[in-house]
Design an enzyme around this catalytic site. Structure first.
Site, short mmCIF file in Angstrom:
data_model
loop_
_atom_site.label_atom_id
_atom_site.label_comp_id
_atom_site.label_asym_id
_atom_site.label_seq_id
_atom_site.Cartn_x
_atom_site.Cartn_y
_atom_site.Cartn_z
CB ALA A 11 -0.94 0.01 1.21
CG ASP A 103 9.02 -2.80 -0.91
OD1 ASP A 103 9.09 -3.78 -0.14
OD2 ASP A 103 9.18 -1.62 -0.53
N GLY A 140 15.81 -1.32 10.79
CA GLY A 140 15.49 -1.59 12.18
C GLY A 140 16.46 -2.60 12.76
CG ASN A 170 12.58 -6.19 11.03
OD1 ASN A 170 12.33 -7.31 10.60
ND2 ASN A 170 11.64 -5.26 11.20
CG ASN A 228 12.03 1.55 -0.19
OD1 ASN A 228 10.83 1.29 -0.18
ND2 ASN A 228 12.87 1.04 0.70
CE LYS A 351 -0.50 -6.66 -39.17
NZ LYS A 351 -1.55 -6.27 -40.14
CG HIS A 363 17.18 -12.11 -50.22
ND1 HIS A 363 18.34 -12.70 -49.85
CD2 HIS A 363 16.68 -12.86 -51.24
CE1 HIS A 363 18.56 -13.76 -50.60
NE2 HIS A 363 17.56 -13.88 -51.46
CE1 TYR A 366 4.47 -5.89 -43.20
CE2 TYR A 366 3.03 -5.72 -45.11
CZ TYR A 366 3.20 -5.75 -43.74
OH TYR A 366 2.13 -5.64 -42.91
CE1 TYR A 387 -4.95 0.78 -43.26
CE2 TYR A 387 -2.99 2.10 -43.64
CZ TYR A 387 -4.23 1.95 -43.06
OH TYR A 387 -4.74 2.95 -42.27
#
Length: 459
Positions: A11, A103, A140, A170, A228, A351, A363, A366, A387
């Site tokens: 938190a 963390d 601590g 700690n 941190n 793609k 070679h 696309y 496209y």
């Protein structure tokens, strides 16, 4: 074995990160810190897991999903206050509760299991995970009595000169008898420099009530690293990277230069695969055996078959078969499925395409939004024109097709099985099976044209 529970403290604001991203969601080796913690504690046979969230609660809940219950700490008033937010879920349970910070991505299930075993064997109401370090500033301190038992934990800002000299610290990870924990939380005071309710104060409360407080000192201080700020984040990244690389090497993967190889925590790599320098393997990637990857290759969330070679290329969210050759300088984009014994050569981009067995694009091509059959040869400069400025269209290339160099296939279009497309063609209509399609202007040779032109310029 008694019931086991865990509370993950997630938190905190994380202001020192100086980031828009919620602290525990910062990735270490490709996985959010808090996810690392959850994955490890989930190996401990828990009956319940509660994650205490505050800032960015919705994002943490979305990341962890239903593997954890959640408690909201709307106002950050300290670690004891944070744990108390889980009371509605855990307060009435019988068993042992592990408390750990979200963390601390390097903590392992083995260390937490050892902590739980120490707690059980000591018959303790609380057990602290401690570590010994030469420079304990900021941590601590563990204060022990003359018998060596834990007396209390003193936060650095509240410690006196004698306590500051203590080098046992700690780590922020504990286990408690569950009912004793929640009974003690109401007794914690915020009478300290920070004005917060500290969870370590529960240790002193239990000790003063005559209960046994134990400690387990880990030899692996790096596991306790709390992140941190960005400096600690980079330290955690290095430690985790080395841990992952070592695990893969022990399992039979050759990593030529571990300091320049990055593998995600969730990646799986088969034996006798070789990773060259500059290789980055991200996400849930699975790589088979006897592969050769790199140098300077990025693979993300993809499946790579056995005996495949990928050099100086990028593969994202795709599946490659066995004995595939990719690169150098190829780019396989998301949603592509590459068959077996395929060649994807230099400066080829694929793609959202299914690319059949034994087909080749060697070679400068696309291939997008396409279905390519088996035993296809795509010559240098082959382009699927998918496209029109508004919509994407599909190209279908059948089995055994030969596409000549510098050919454009203007989608939607189909080239049927066994057809040939002449070099330099722009195909706008379907090509029948075993036909030769020529779609280019007829060559015209003008004899003596150059001499006539030059003579005309001189005059």
């Amino acid at each position: 074995m008694s019931n086991r529970f865990a509370v993950i403290l997630a938190a905190g604001k994380g202001t020192r990160m100086k980031s828009k991203l919620y602290k525990v969601l910062h990735p270490v080796c490709g996985k959010p810190m808090v996810q690392h913690v959850v994955d490890q504690v989930s190996q401990l046979g828990l009956q319940k897991l509660v994650t205490v969230v505050g800032h960015g609660a919705e994002m943490v809940q979305e990341q962890l999903g239903n593997v954890s219950e959640f408690a909201l700490q709307a106002e950050q008033l300290g670690t004891a206050h944070a744990v108390d937010q889980a009371a509605s879920v855990l307060a009435n349970e019988e068993g042992t509760t592990l408390v750990i910070c979200g963390d601390t991505p390097l903590i392992t299930a083995e260390t937490m299991e050892a902590l739980l075993q120490q707690h059980k064997e000591a018959g303790a109401m609380a057990t602290v995970l401690t570590a010994y370090i030469e420079e304990p500033a900021g941590y601590g301190r563990i204060v022990r009595n003359e018998n060596g038992h834990v007396e209390k934990i003193v936060e650095h800002k509240d410690a006196n000169e004698k306590e500051l000299a203590i080098k046992e610290i700690n780590t922020g990870t504990y286990c408690f008898d569950n009912k004793a924990l929640f009974a003690s939380l109401s007794k914690v005071s915020n009478d300290n420099v920070q004005g917060e309710y500290y969870l370590p104060d529960v240790i002193e409360i239990l000790k003063n009530e005559g209960h046994i407080v134990s400690a387990y000192q880990t030899e692996h201080f790096d596991e306790t690293l709390g992140v941190n700020d960005r400096v600690a984040l980079s330290q955690a990244e290095i430690i985790m990277k080395n841990r992952i690389n070592r695990k893969n090497m022990v399992n039979g993967v050759t990593i030529i230069d571990p300091s320049n190889t990055y593998i995600s925590a969730d990646a799986i790599i088969g034996s006798d695969t070789v990773l060259h320098p500059g290789t980055i393997i991200e996400g849930n990637t699975v790589i088979g055996s006897d592969c050769e990857i790199g140098p300077h290759t990025v693979i993300r969330d993809s499946e790579i078959g056995d005996r495949t070679t990928i050099r100086q290329s990028t593969v994202h969210d795709s599946k490659l078969g066995t004995e595939v050759s990719v690169g150098p300088f190829a780019h396989i984009r998301p949603d592509s499925v590459i068959g077996d014994e395929v060649r994807v050569g230099n400066f080829v981009e694929i793609k959202k395409t299914v690319f059949g067995n034994r087909s080749k694009a060697s070679h400068l091509s696309y291939i997008g939004d396409a279905q390519v059959g088996e035993d296809v040869n795509l010559g240098c400069g082959s382009i699927t024109v998918n496209y029109d400025g508004k919509n994407k269209f599909k190209t279908v290339i059948g089995n055994g097709v030969f596409i000549g160099c510098n050919s454009n296939l203007v989608a939607p279009v189909t080239v049927e099985d066994g057809a040939y497309v002449a070099a330099g063609s722009t195909i706008t209509e379907n090509v029948p099976s075993k036909a030769l399609s020529v779609a280019r202007a007829r060559q015209v040779n003008k004899e003596d044209y150059v001499d006539q032109l030059l003579n005309k310029k001189k005059s």
